[in-house]
Design an enzyme around this catalytic site. Structure first.
Site, short mmCIF file in Angstrom:
data_model
loop_
_atom_site.label_atom_id
_atom_site.label_comp_id
_atom_site.label_asym_id
_atom_site.label_seq_id
_atom_site.Cartn_x
_atom_site.Cartn_y
_atom_site.Cartn_z
N HIS A 46 -11.78 8.97 -28.23
CA HIS A 46 -10.52 9.06 -27.71
C HIS A 46 -10.24 8.56 -26.23
CE1 HIS A 46 -11.74 12.57 -25.49
NE2 HIS A 46 -12.08 13.53 -26.58
N HIS A 63 -16.49 25.58 -31.37
CA HIS A 63 -15.33 24.38 -30.88
C HIS A 63 -14.90 23.80 -31.90
CE1 HIS A 63 -13.13 21.89 -28.27
NE2 HIS A 63 -13.83 20.96 -28.04
N GLU A 85 -12.76 21.07 -32.05
CA GLU A 85 -12.29 19.63 -31.68
C GLU A 85 -13.01 18.81 -32.87
OE1 GLU A 85 -12.90 17.69 -27.91
OE2 GLU A 85 -11.44 16.22 -28.54
N ASP A 137 -14.84 16.19 -33.49
CA ASP A 137 -15.92 15.69 -33.42
C ASP A 137 -17.06 17.02 -33.84
OD1 ASP A 137 -15.06 16.79 -30.88
OD2 ASP A 137 -16.94 15.86 -29.99
N HIS A 193 -14.14 22.72 -23.15
CA HIS A 193 -12.90 22.36 -22.43
C HIS A 193 -11.62 22.36 -23.21
CE1 HIS A 193 -12.33 18.24 -24.63
NE2 HIS A 193 -13.47 19.03 -25.41
N ASP A 207 -19.78 21.65 -26.04
CA ASP A 207 -19.60 20.32 -24.98
C ASP A 207 -19.95 20.52 -23.64
OD1 ASP A 207 -18.19 18.70 -26.91
OD2 ASP A 207 -16.01 19.66 -26.58
N TYR A 264 -19.86 11.84 -18.37
CA TYR A 264 -19.35 12.90 -19.36
C TYR A 264 -18.24 13.94 -18.65
CZ TYR A 264 -19.34 16.30 -23.11
OH TYR A 264 -19.04 17.21 -24.35
N HIS A 294 -23.61 17.47 -27.62
CA HIS A 294 -23.80 15.72 -27.32
C HIS A 294 -25.04 15.56 -26.31
CE1 HIS A 294 -19.73 15.33 -29.24
NE2 HIS A 294 -19.07 16.00 -28.22
#
Ligand code: FEO
Length: 403
Positions: free
Chosen positions: A24, A78, A80, A82, A148, A167, A195, A228
């Site tokens: 993104h 989470h 999101e 990904d 986040h 994250d 990051y 990640h």
């Protein structure tokens, strides 16, 4: 398929994305991973999913660890995409008895995957302090809004003293290694810093509070498995990333200056070099980053890791240069704080760019120095003014922020 034991009963069951270079808008020059963790206990729990398309890799790793046992619980920290993109695909194949997530995650899942599907999954909403017993291990949930996204949640495996914070504490780093102590520390911290700068910089306040909450809850953390990059498993690595998050969340930065600029006909470039010379003469480290050859994600990292940054722009049709406008728009979203900043640049027929950049930096609430501009090509006097700007910003960096 290689199996990776984090510790005790916790296995890594993620996927490696070697190819992703645009996350993104964040240039992920070293790719990334989507980490999921499998806890093999009397009950089997999978914590987190992965991006759509990576489900088969996660499923293969889960199967490789489970030896035929079913996955009883799925924890969605989470939503999101990904992390949740492959959840419908994985749920269909793993058929967990129960799914756990935060209230906001349940609502957000319905937006992404449809209310009907989420109703069928019937996720159980959990909040801070809720626990799920697996046998030898207990999962404890900690809501982490704005770390986040509003739905974000951490899962803490109490007996293993392991935090799975999705994250937080991550890095976009694809590697065949799974642990922080197995990779080049300079690369690791550069990616952790990049990051934080690009994903978490706007949320310094909530991060500071979360670090405080972890202390208040008395959580012993001996390992951190982010969603990640690599896993922090040694005490010194856990301490290193917690210390870095404390520093970044307080917007502390080394005595360093970043000059972020673009140029049309080398005028702003010459000004940049004169500023850099002034900074160097004061004995302060200075980075020079031309916008057209540096990705935004690295520029954000430079802002995080520099006590001061100056933005240089030529004027194009009475406006700041488009690359400068793009950078400032991105920076506005990242909401940097406690930085010395300043504008400089060149113009021909009429001013424009420098005033605009100066106004944008002031709107961010930064400690902004007086701007310097030059018409067409910087004269000797203009270059001297730039040199003095460099010396002044360096002196300010050494003094620290004005009270
Ligand atoms: Fe890695 Fe907020 O997703």
């Amino acid at each position: 398929m290689e199996r990776y034991l984090l510790r005790d009963d916790i296995w890594w069951a993620g996927a490696i994305d070697w190819d992703v270079r645009d996350f993104h808008g964040y240039e992920t020059s070293r790719g990334t991973t989507y980490n999921a963790y499998l806890i093999l206990d009397e009950k089997v729990a999978l914590v987190d999913g992965c991006r759509d398309g990576f489900g088969p890799e996660v499923l293969a790793r889960v199967m490789g660890c489970c030896s035929g046992r079913p996955v009883d619980y799925l924890i969605i920290n989470h939503v999101e995409p990904d992390h949740s993109g492959a959840i419908p695909w994985l749920v269909e194949r793993l058929t967990p008895q129960r799914i756990f997530c935060s209230k906001r995650a349940k609502e957000t899942l319905a937006f992404y995957y449809g209310a009907q599907m989420v109703q069928a999954w019937d996720p159980q909403v959990v909040t801070t302090g809720d626990e799920v017993a697996l046998g030898r291990n207990t999962l404890q949930f900690i809501e982490a809004p704005m770390l986040h996204w509003p739905d974000s949640m951490f899962t803490y495996v109490r007996e293993a003293k392991t935090l799975l914070p999705n994250d937080a504490f991550g890095q976009h780093l694809a590697t065949s290694r799974r642990f922080a102590d197995e990779v080049d520390p300079a690369v690791l911290m550069e990616e952790a810093s990049k990051y934080y700068a690009n994903i978490l910089m706007p949320f310094g306040g909530p991060i500071g509070k979360m670090l405080g909450k972890i202390g208040e809850m008395g959580l012993e953390i001996e390992a951190i498995g982010p969603s990640h990059g690599v896993i922090w498993r040694r005490p010194q690595d856990v301490a290193r990333i917690l210390e870095a998050y404390g520093r970044w969340s307080r917007f502390e930065a080394p005595e360093r200056v970043a000059l972020i600029y673009d140029t049309m006909w080398h005028s702003t470039e010459r000004m940049t070099m004169a500023i850099e010379d002034g900074v160097a003469q004061e004995g302060v480290e200075c980075s020079v980053l031309r916008l057209s050859v540096n990705p935004r994600s690295e520029l954000a990292r430079q802002v995080l890791e520099s006590r001061a940054f100056l933005v240089g722009s030529p004027t194009l049709n009475n406006n700041m240069f488009p690359t400068v406008g793009g950078f400032l728009t991105y920076l506005k979203g990242l909401r940097p704080k406690d930085r010395i900043a300043g504008a400089y640049g060149s113009y021909g027929w009429g001013g424009g760019a420098v005033k605009q950049v100066d106004a944008e930096l002031r709107a961010l609430g930064l400690d902004v120095l007086d701007p310097v501009d030059a018409r067409y090509m910087p004269s000797a006097a203009d270059l001297e003014a730039c040199h003095e700007l460099g010396r002044e910003v360096a002196r300010r960096v050494k003094r620290g922020l004005e009270p």
